[in-house]
Design a protein around this motif. Structure first.
Motif, PDB file in Angstrom:
ATOM      1  N   GLY A  21     -17.517 -12.703   9.618  1.00 27.59           N
ATOM      2  CA  GLY A  21     -18.922 -12.990   9.840  1.00 27.59           C
ATOM      3  C   GLY A  21     -19.245 -13.408  11.267  1.00 27.59           C
ATOM      4  O   GLY A  21     -20.263 -14.040  11.496  1.00 27.59           O
ATOM      5  N   THR A  22     -18.378 -13.071  12.221  1.00 21.68           N
ATOM      6  CA  THR A  22     -18.637 -13.437  13.611  1.00 21.68           C
ATOM      7  C   THR A  22     -19.996 -12.864  14.000  1.00 21.68           C
ATOM      8  O   THR A  22     -20.159 -11.660  14.104  1.00 21.68           O
ATOM      9  CB  THR A  22     -17.547 -12.879  14.544  1.00 21.68           C
ATOM     10  OG1 THR A  22     -16.291 -13.425  14.165  1.00 21.68           O
ATOM     11  CG2 THR A  22     -17.825 -13.239  15.997  1.00 21.68           C
ATOM     12  N   PRO A  23     -20.987 -13.722  14.186  1.00 20.59           N
ATOM     13  CA  PRO A  23     -22.336 -13.217  14.395  1.00 20.59           C
ATOM     14  C   PRO A  23     -22.629 -12.771  15.827  1.00 20.59           C
ATOM     15  O   PRO A  23     -23.459 -11.903  16.036  1.00 20.59           O
ATOM     16  CB  PRO A  23     -23.208 -14.412  14.037  1.00 20.59           C
ATOM     17  CG  PRO A  23     -22.369 -15.589  14.344  1.00 20.59           C
ATOM     18  CD  PRO A  23     -20.958 -15.157  14.080  1.00 20.59           C
ATOM     19  N   HIS A  24     -21.954 -13.349  16.794  1.00 20.50           N
ATOM     20  CA  HIS A  24     -22.334 -13.059  18.177  1.00 20.50           C
ATOM     21  C   HIS A  24     -21.161 -13.371  19.099  1.00 20.50           C
ATOM     22  O   HIS A  24     -20.545 -14.420  18.989  1.00 20.50           O
ATOM     23  CB  HIS A  24     -23.537 -13.920  18.564  1.00 20.50           C
ATOM     24  CG  HIS A  24     -24.070 -13.615  19.911  1.00 20.50           C
ATOM     25  ND1 HIS A  24     -25.034 -12.657  20.122  1.00 20.50           N
ATOM     26  CD2 HIS A  24     -23.788 -14.138  21.120  1.00 20.50           C
ATOM     27  CE1 HIS A  24     -25.318 -12.613  21.414  1.00 20.50           C
ATOM     28  NE2 HIS A  24     -24.570 -13.495  22.037  1.00 20.50           N
ATOM     29  N   PHE A  25     -20.883 -12.458  19.991  1.00 22.93           N
ATOM     30  CA  PHE A  25     -19.810 -12.643  20.956  1.00 22.93           C
ATOM     31  C   PHE A  25     -20.354 -12.160  22.287  1.00 22.93           C
ATOM     32  O   PHE A  25     -20.859 -11.051  22.398  1.00 22.93           O
ATOM     33  CB  PHE A  25     -18.590 -11.811  20.540  1.00 22.93           C
ATOM     34  CG  PHE A  25     -17.421 -11.936  21.466  1.00 22.93           C
ATOM     35  CD1 PHE A  25     -16.528 -12.984  21.347  1.00 22.93           C
ATOM     36  CD2 PHE A  25     -17.205 -10.991  22.452  1.00 22.93           C
ATOM     37  CE1 PHE A  25     -15.440 -13.094  22.196  1.00 22.93           C
ATOM     38  CE2 PHE A  25     -16.122 -11.093  23.309  1.00 22.93           C
ATOM     39  CZ  PHE A  25     -15.236 -12.143  23.177  1.00 22.93           C
ATOM     40  N   GLY A  26     -20.310 -13.015  23.300  1.00 22.78           N
ATOM     41  CA  GLY A  26     -20.825 -12.629  24.610  1.00 22.78           C
ATOM     42  C   GLY A  26     -19.821 -12.902  25.707  1.00 22.78           C
ATOM     43  O   GLY A  26     -18.965 -13.771  25.587  1.00 22.78           O
ATOM     44  N   CYS A  27     -19.926 -12.162  26.776  1.00 25.94           N
ATOM     45  CA  CYS A  27     -19.050 -12.319  27.929  1.00 25.94           C
ATOM     46  C   CYS A  27     -19.919 -12.657  29.134  1.00 25.94           C
ATOM     47  O   CYS A  27     -20.833 -11.906  29.478  1.00 25.94           O
ATOM     48  CB  CYS A  27     -18.279 -11.027  28.166  1.00 25.94           C
ATOM     49  SG  CYS A  27     -17.227 -11.089  29.620  1.00 25.94           S
TER      50      CYS A  27
END
Length: 69
Positions: A39-45
């Motif tokens: 359920g990882t909703p958001h990943f940003g770099c």
């Protein structure tokens, strides 16, 4: 041996980092993806402090091309 609160947390974090590095060293994209919850909703770099994310991903599966490269 039973570890208490903070010690157990530190050990769990260390094991996660080591597992991530192990997969990265072997270019195991599926192994790296498995370390993230489904359920990882958001990943940003973010490339530099204070800037907006250069990349935003919205699922664990979207991480595959990042880890594969």
């Amino acid at each position: 041996m039973h570890l208490g609160g903070e010690s157990a947390d530190r050990l769990a974090i260390r094991e996660l980092i080591e597992a991530y590095a192990h997969c990265a060293d072997r270019r195991d994209a599926k192994g790296q993806m498995a370390l993230f919850t489904a359920g990882t909703p958001h990943f940003g770099c973010i490339e530099r402090q204070g800037s907006k994310p250069s990349m935003e991903l919205h699922s664990r599966e979207a991480l595959a091309p990042v880890f594969a490269s």
